[in-house]
Design an enzyme around this catalytic site. Structure first.
Site, mmCIF file in Angstrom:
data_model
loop_
_atom_site.group_PDB
_atom_site.id
_atom_site.type_symbol
_atom_site.label_atom_id
_atom_site.label_comp_id
_atom_site.label_asym_id
_atom_site.label_seq_id
_atom_site.Cartn_x
_atom_site.Cartn_y
_atom_site.Cartn_z
ATOM 1 N N GLN A 160 -6.613 -8.676 -5.346
ATOM 2 C CA GLN A 160 -5.363 -8.236 -4.556
ATOM 3 C C GLN A 160 -5.133 -9.209 -3.490
ATOM 4 O OE1 GLN A 160 -3.033 -5.907 -4.484
ATOM 5 N NE2 GLN A 160 -2.246 -7.004 -2.624
ATOM 6 N N GLN A 162 -2.049 -9.963 -1.502
ATOM 7 C CA GLN A 162 -1.149 -9.750 -0.376
ATOM 8 C C GLN A 162 -2.030 -8.935 0.777
ATOM 9 O OE1 GLN A 162 2.266 -6.877 -1.308
ATOM 10 N NE2 GLN A 162 3.274 -7.699 0.377
ATOM 11 N N GLY A 292 -0.982 1.585 -4.099
ATOM 12 C CA GLY A 292 -0.278 2.354 -5.411
ATOM 13 C C GLY A 292 -0.123 1.374 -6.497
ATOM 14 N N GLY A 293 0.400 0.138 -5.997
ATOM 15 C CA GLY A 293 0.869 -0.910 -7.072
ATOM 16 C C GLY A 293 0.957 -2.132 -6.193
ATOM 17 N N GLU A 320 7.751 -1.078 -8.254
ATOM 18 C CA GLU A 320 7.065 -2.371 -8.448
ATOM 19 C C GLU A 320 7.736 -3.017 -9.359
ATOM 20 O OE1 GLU A 320 4.729 -2.925 -6.739
ATOM 21 O OE2 GLU A 320 4.189 -1.118 -6.105
ATOM 22 N N HIS A 323 10.717 -4.998 -7.282
ATOM 23 C CA HIS A 323 9.947 -6.286 -6.790
ATOM 24 C C HIS A 323 10.233 -7.575 -7.420
ATOM 25 C CE1 HIS A 323 8.206 -5.276 -2.835
ATOM 26 N NE2 HIS A 323 7.476 -4.379 -3.278
ATOM 27 N N GLU A 342 9.885 -5.106 1.005
ATOM 28 C CA GLU A 342 9.706 -3.616 0.740
ATOM 29 C C GLU A 342 10.866 -2.739 0.930
ATOM 30 O OE1 GLU A 342 7.194 -2.938 -0.611
ATOM 31 O OE2 GLU A 342 5.694 -4.394 -0.318
ATOM 32 N N TYR A 407 9.337 -0.109 4.613
ATOM 33 C CA TYR A 407 9.551 0.470 3.377
ATOM 34 C C TYR A 407 10.978 1.451 3.876
ATOM 35 C CZ TYR A 407 5.312 -0.709 0.982
ATOM 36 O OH TYR A 407 4.222 -1.443 0.603
ATOM 37 N N LYS A 582 -3.716 4.834 0.871
ATOM 38 C CA LYS A 582 -2.912 5.713 1.243
ATOM 39 C C LYS A 582 -3.292 7.081 1.348
ATOM 40 C CE LYS A 582 1.274 7.980 -0.519
ATOM 41 N NZ LYS A 582 2.138 8.003 -1.553
#
Length: 629
Positions: A160, A162, A292-293, A320, A323, A342, A407, A582
């Site tokens: 991961q 980011q 989540g993704g 996603e 994006h 986002e 978001y 989350k």
């Protein structure tokens, strides 16, 4: 069976990957503006910039390390004789030019949350080779034991990157504005399969006890989008350019949940232009994945918690996918403008949901999103700097933004503009935004200027109506905000309003409600409920047995906040099976907030579950449980 070989032996089998020479301007003019400079990278792209990364790495599951070489192509000023890279714990053995001549380098002082600069004396060299290994504790990587996977037989690796974690396993300039093409050759022990966020090149090369997998990304991407996963995974085709990878035991359920993916791609293209990445595949990861993704190009990473059996949570997939335009195609130049990734994507997601599932579901999900803004404003204050879309200095850390702002406020901003100018005109503008800035970094100043040029076009009345600067740079919500329709949850809100007097929710009505309506009901119930009230809700609605992770989470958060003992074993099971931050962090916060009742429970559960969480989740919960918040 042994699933690791000593790193030295694996490296001995690795052949060099030819790096591609890149012809590109030294740096995008965007990055020279003050609001585009990235304070979270040591790189000096205006002096020397990485343009291409060629990885040649081996995976060592025993040592929990990745090692090999990274060959970097560099665009530099004629007088430049150094390049500065980002590193977080990288173990660098040597750096040479492409002829094998050693190049001096220094690793500077480490800065908390940022890592350390690696300054390489390149002289006239414009291609360098870094021989290195990532530390076992590299924050971007999570090494899972067989017991932490669905199959239980083989280890697993996932990454991961980011926001700024990829510097812990890839030696490059780890800033979203410094876009790079890349390629990779990855050696992994049999029978594990490797996937990455690039297109597969050929078939795996058999090396005896290992196999080598090759990948290529010929489009310049932000470095945080380089991603890898390796494990016992299988593939199922979903459409001509779409498919899903996951562990074999999860493949049927994942494929069924993702059956609409090809239609989603078509809907997205109809809105804002062609999908430019070739394939759109996904991998459903083990539950320890912290988000989540993650929108890694050509290989979206997904949590299994979106699998509900009825495709009611596939808005995550739409997000996603979106994006692929907002975030991957046009990327925030730094993390103070993460709403450009986002917020635009959240708006786009809702449009895809509307196209596939209708306006009722889309309006309900938009209303839930708006409620997230209201929650942040209530908690932080409408005048808090963190409620501005463009985060001012001091609040602009890579992970400091509020999701309800970047978001949800970002999406509502675009929805407000759409309402003012009309959908047809707005869609034409947004499509040209993606086309005009494709494969480039962007800033808030740029999108505001683009709106003024292509939407407002000198119309003083429209300029005043849109309130662009107030939306982007000021805290809170401007007065022109397009609020969700009150009718979106009329039945549910009515049931919630009557609950304090009736203490009853009709099970038949509940059975017919959508996931969004059930989430809304649980959010609207009184925050203080008695043991008897919670008992009846659980008994009538079957909340503790919900197979929908969003509904189960909302129930557990409410129940734990009211010290409802029967919810504790349900929460413990949930927290042992799910690593999505989350869900995990708020449930521990709910327990922690209950003092002498909840804190011992939180400590006990976290001691049992922490090892199964990704470092992103661990870092958040550690602050709560080990320091008391």
């Amino acid at each position: 069976m042994r699933f690791a070989a000593p790193l030295a032996l694996l490296l001995a089998s690795v052949a060099a990957v030819p790096a591609q020479a890149q012809s590109a301007e030294l740096v995008s003019p965007v990055l020279l503006s003050d609001d585009a400079r990235d304070p979270w990278s040591f790189a000096q792209p205006e002096v020397a910039r990485v343009t291409h990364v060629a990885l040649d790495l081996a995976l060592d599951f025993e040592a929990k390390s990745v090692g090999g070489t990274a060959t970097l192509d560099i665009a530099a000023r004629p007088d430049a004789d150094t390049v500065v890279l980002d590193s977080e714990g990288l173990q660098i053995a040597r750096i040479t030019d492409d002829a094998g001549r050693a190049l001096p380098f220094t690793v500077g002082q480490e800065v908390e949350g940022k890592g350390a600069p690696v300054t390489v004396s390149i002289g006239k060299a414009r291609r360098i080779v870094v021989t290195y290994a990532a530390a076992p504790e590299a924050e971007a990587l999570q090494w899972l034991t067989p017991e932490q996977t669905a199959g239980g037989k083989f280890p697993y690796l996932l990454s991961q990157g980011q926001a700024i974690l990829n510097r812990s396993w890839v030696p490059t300039q780890d800033s979203p504005g410094i876009r790079q093409t890349w390629e990779a050759r990855i050696v992994a022990p049999k029978p594990l399969t490797v996937v990455m966020s690039g297109l597969k090149v050929g078939e795996p090369e058999d090396l005896g006890g290992t196999r080598a997998f090759r990948f290529s990304m010929d489009k310049p991407v932000a470095p945080y989008l380089i991603a890898i996963a390796a494990g016992d995974i299988a593939f199922r085709e979903l459409g001509p350019r779409t498919g899903v990878w996951t562990e074999p035991s999860m493949l049927d359920a994942a494929a069924a949940e993702l059956a609409d993916t090809e239609k989603m791609v078509e809907a997205a293209e109809a809105l804002y232009g062609p999908y430019r990445w070739g394939r759109y595949d996904m991998i459903v990861l083990p539950p320890s994945f912290p988000y989540g993704g993650m929108e890694n190009p050509v290989m979206t990473f997904l949590t299994p918690t979106f699998i509900a059996g009825d495709r009611s949570l596939t808005g995550l997939v739409a997000h996603e996918l979106a994006h692929s335009w907002s975030g991957n195609l046009v990327t925030n130049a730094n993390w103070s403008d993460s709403w450009l990734n986002e917020g635009v994507t959240s708006y786009f997601e809702n449009r895809i949901v509307e196209a596939l599932y209708g306006s009722r579901r889309a309006s309900q999900e938009a209303a839930l999103s708006f409620a997230e803004i209201e929650t942040v404003l209530a908690e932080k204050g409408a005048d808090s700097p963190v409620t501005a879309l463009h985060l001012p200095k001091g609040t602009d850390g890579p992970d400091d933004s509020e999701s309800g702002i970047v978001y949800d406020k970002g999406a509502v901003f675009l929805r407000t503009v759409e309402k003012a100018v009309g959908r047809e005109r707005f869609d034409a503008w947004l499509r040209q935004w993606f086309d005009s800035h494709a494969f480039q970094p962007a800033t808030s100043a740029m999108i505001v200027a683009d709106m003024r040029e292509h939407l407002i076009a000198g119309d003083a009345q429209l300029e005043e109506q849109l309130m662009l600067d107030q939306w982007v740079y000021a805290p809170g919500l401007p007065s022109n905000v397009a609020r969700p329709a009150a009718s979106a949850f009329a039945e549910v809100d009515g049931a919630a309003a009557h609950y304090p007097s009736s203490h009853f929710i009709d099970p038949e009505a509940w059975a017919g409600w959508t996931t969004a309506e059930r989430q809304r009901l649980l959010a609207k119930l009184p925050r203080k409920l008695s043991h008897d009230e919670l008992d009846r809700l659980d008994r009538d609605l079957g909340l503790s047995h919900s197979g929908n992770s969003e509904v189960l989470f909302a129930w557990l958060e409410l129940a734990l906040a009211n010290r409802y003992d029967p919810a504790v074993p349900v929460a413990e099971k949930f927290l042992s099976q799910v690593g999505r931050r989350k869900f995990v962090l708020p449930l521990f916060e709910a327990l922690w907030g209950q003092g002498e009742w909840g804190q011992p429970i939180a400590k006990r559960i976290y001691a049992e579950t922490r090892a199964g969480y990704h470092s992103v989740t661990q870092g958040s919960v550690d602050k709560l449980v080990t320091s008391g918040g």
